[in-house]
Every structure is written in C-alpha cells, then in structure tokens.
Write an enzyme that holds these catalytic residues in place. Structure first.
Site, PDB file in Angstrom:
ATOM      1  N   ARG A 186      -4.822   7.054  -3.707  1.00  0.00           N
ATOM      2  CA  ARG A 186      -5.177   8.472  -3.547  1.00  0.00           C
ATOM      3  C   ARG A 186      -5.104   9.131  -4.926  1.00  0.00           C
ATOM      4  O   ARG A 186      -4.013   9.345  -5.451  1.00  0.00           O
ATOM      5  CB  ARG A 186      -4.212   9.139  -2.563  1.00  0.00           C
ATOM      6  CG  ARG A 186      -4.544  10.593  -2.275  1.00  0.00           C
ATOM      7  CD  ARG A 186      -3.527  11.221  -1.329  1.00  0.00           C
ATOM      8  NE  ARG A 186      -3.887  12.598  -1.033  1.00  0.00           N
ATOM      9  CZ  ARG A 186      -3.604  13.623  -1.829  1.00  0.00           C
ATOM     10  NH1 ARG A 186      -2.942  13.446  -2.956  1.00  0.00           N
ATOM     11  NH2 ARG A 186      -3.969  14.855  -1.487  1.00  0.00           N
ATOM     12  N   LYS A 213       1.215  13.009 -11.002  1.00  0.00           N
ATOM     13  CA  LYS A 213       2.488  13.556 -10.523  1.00  0.00           C
ATOM     14  C   LYS A 213       3.503  13.748 -11.648  1.00  0.00           C
ATOM     15  O   LYS A 213       3.392  13.147 -12.715  1.00  0.00           O
ATOM     16  CB  LYS A 213       3.031  12.693  -9.377  1.00  0.00           C
ATOM     17  CG  LYS A 213       2.235  12.951  -8.095  1.00  0.00           C
ATOM     18  CD  LYS A 213       2.765  12.266  -6.876  1.00  0.00           C
ATOM     19  CE  LYS A 213       1.899  12.665  -5.664  1.00  0.00           C
ATOM     20  NZ  LYS A 213       2.186  11.882  -4.469  1.00  0.00           N
TER      21      LYS A 213
END
Ligand code: 9MG
Length: 280
Positions: A246, A212
């Site tokens: 995840r 991210k």
C-alpha cells in the site's frame, strides 16, 4: 496471482499525514487514481477518514460524502483495477460498494463495527484486516508488546478466524501487520525483519510503510521526500514474503518490485511506460 500487487493510496481527507488536502475536487482525486493505475496499481484504496496518529474520528455522513463520488468516478472509468474503500464503518462501506468498490480495507479488522464482517461476507468482497494497538488518537503513546511479532501474529490469526466465522471466504482475506499503528520505530523494523512469521499464517500479507514517520526518523527526511525509504522497505518486505504494497509512490515501487521479483525468478510482464510519480 502475480508476484506482487500494488495498492495505490488516494486519500480524500483534509488532514492525512502525507497527502491530506491534496485534491481540489473529486475529479482531481479520480484523475490521480487513474494515474496510479497507469503506473501499476492493481488496487486503489480510497479513504475519507485519516488514521494518522492523533487523528480525530470523522462522522459517517461526512466520510461517505468524501468517498462515494470518487469511487463512482473511478468505477465509471473502467480502469480494470479493484477499488478498495478504507473505512471501519459499515454505512460508508455499503455506500462505497454500491458505488463500485469490491474491497474493504478496515484498519480495525472488524472490531469497530462487527456488522461490517457480515456485510463483506454477504457481498462476497475482499478485505484487508490490519493490526492496530489502541486507536488512532492515542496509539503512539508508549506502545508495548511481549513480543511484537508473536502478538501481532496471534491477533491476525484471531481476526482471520472471526472473519471466516462471519462467513467470509478465507481466500478473500488479506492480513496486515499495521506498520506505524501503535508501534515504535523498533517494533516496525522487527515486524519487517520477521515478516516471514506472519506469511506463515497462509494469507497474503499487505504492508503499508509509505512515507511513514519511522522512515523520517531513520533518514531525517520530510514526509514528501520518503519515496526512496519507502521503496527500500517494500523490497525488504517482498523478500520476506509480503505480496501487497500500500503506497503513495506507485511508479517507483512498481519498478523496484518488478526488478526484485525478476531477480527471484518471478517475472511480471509490464508494458512499456514512461510515467513517473508526482510525490506531492
Ligand atoms: C489506511 N491505512 C494507513 N496505513 C495503512 C496500512 O499500513 N495498512 C492498511 N491496510 N491501511 C492503512
């Protein structure tokens, strides 16, 4: 339960932030899912609508067209991993479950489509309820909280209660602080540092930091080069009590978490293997 589980990401979208448009065909996506399971994923998460900041919504029919053949293909392989559908839409979830998915990963925590909760209850599915401030198109425009951890905790408790009220067994619910979903860099780090406060809710905490942008801001690295930073955050999150991770880079995360878990006395037997993750 094993000390941790890895949820491998399989995005079948042309526009996801880190791997959009990677697969040339459904078969290619299915092969990638198999590889993630070989690398240690217990769950594979199939998504047909990007939720990256600024992403535009995708019509249900198009999302279903992207997801269902891949879920069918993975189910046909009988890999032994659970298949998750990353969707906020009942119609897409229903088609994916009919094709073999048993887990619904809803980044809106059943707020987009409240009927999805009843469907998950009726079919006895597992689900992940995630916190997001706003919606993907606008969520990164100046997000503010009184106290990010307390606010996220109150939200997750409320959504857990709503899921249970809809008939979902509490044991089937996992909760996720939604790293990067309406959060600044400081909010993300505060959530990781104080994750134990969310663990106290009593449900397994899912964490998704994979590749991210806040990791890019810290390291200066492009999205394809954030595997080490992702692993660092996963290890921190595990130490703070998170149990499901995840990630795109399954092999690296699995090895790091196996060592971390063993250090804290939680061995997980892993067969001999030689795979390495392709980070593209
Ligand atoms: C779909 N998706 C993208 N990022 C995610 C995250 O952090 N958690 C969950 N549950 N889903 C995510």
């Amino acid at each position: 339960m094993t000390p941790f589980e890895i949820m491998g990401v399989v995005n079948v979208t042309p526009d996801s932030f880190s791997d959009g448009g990677t697969f040339d065909s459904d078969d290619d996506a299915v092969r990638h899912a198999r590889r993630l399971v070989e690398e240690g994923a217990a769950i594979v998460d199939i998504g047909g609508e990007s939720t990256r900041p600024g992403a535009a919504p995708v019509p249900a029919e198009e999302e279903r067209r992207r997801v269902v053949p891949v879920v069918e293909g993975i189910a046909a392989l009988g890999l032994g991993a659970r298949i998750s559908v990353d969707t906020m839409k009942l119609e897409v979830a229903r088609a994916a479950v009919d094709a073999g998915a048993t887990y619904v990963n809803d980044v809106t925590a059943f707020r987009h489509d409240t009927a999805l909760a009843g469907f998950v209850a009726e079919r006895g599915l597992e689900c992940c309820l995630m916190h997001m401030l706003g919606e993907p198109r606008t969520m990164q425009r100046d997000p503010r909280y009184d106290d990010v951890v307390s606010d996220v905790k109150a939200f997750l408790e409320e959504r857990l209660a709503a899921a249970v009220a809809a008939g979902i067994a509490e044991e089937r619910v996992q909760l996720d602080p939604g790293i990067g979903f309406g959060k600044t860099l400081e909010h993300n780090l505060e959530l990781l540092r104080r994750l134990d406060e969310l663990v106290a809710i009593g449900r397994p905490i899912v964490v998704g930091t994979s590749r991210k942008s806040f990791l890019g801001r810290i390291t200066g690295r492009d999205v394809t080069e954030r595997v080490h930073a992702t692993v660092a955050t996963s290890v921190i999150a595990f130490e703070r009590g998170a149990r499901v991770f995840r990630v795109h880079d399954v092999a690296a995360t699995a090895d790091a978490l196996a060592v971390t878990a063993a250090t804290f006395g939680q061995w997980r037997v892993i067969p001999t293997r030689t795979t390495t993750t392709k980070t593209t």
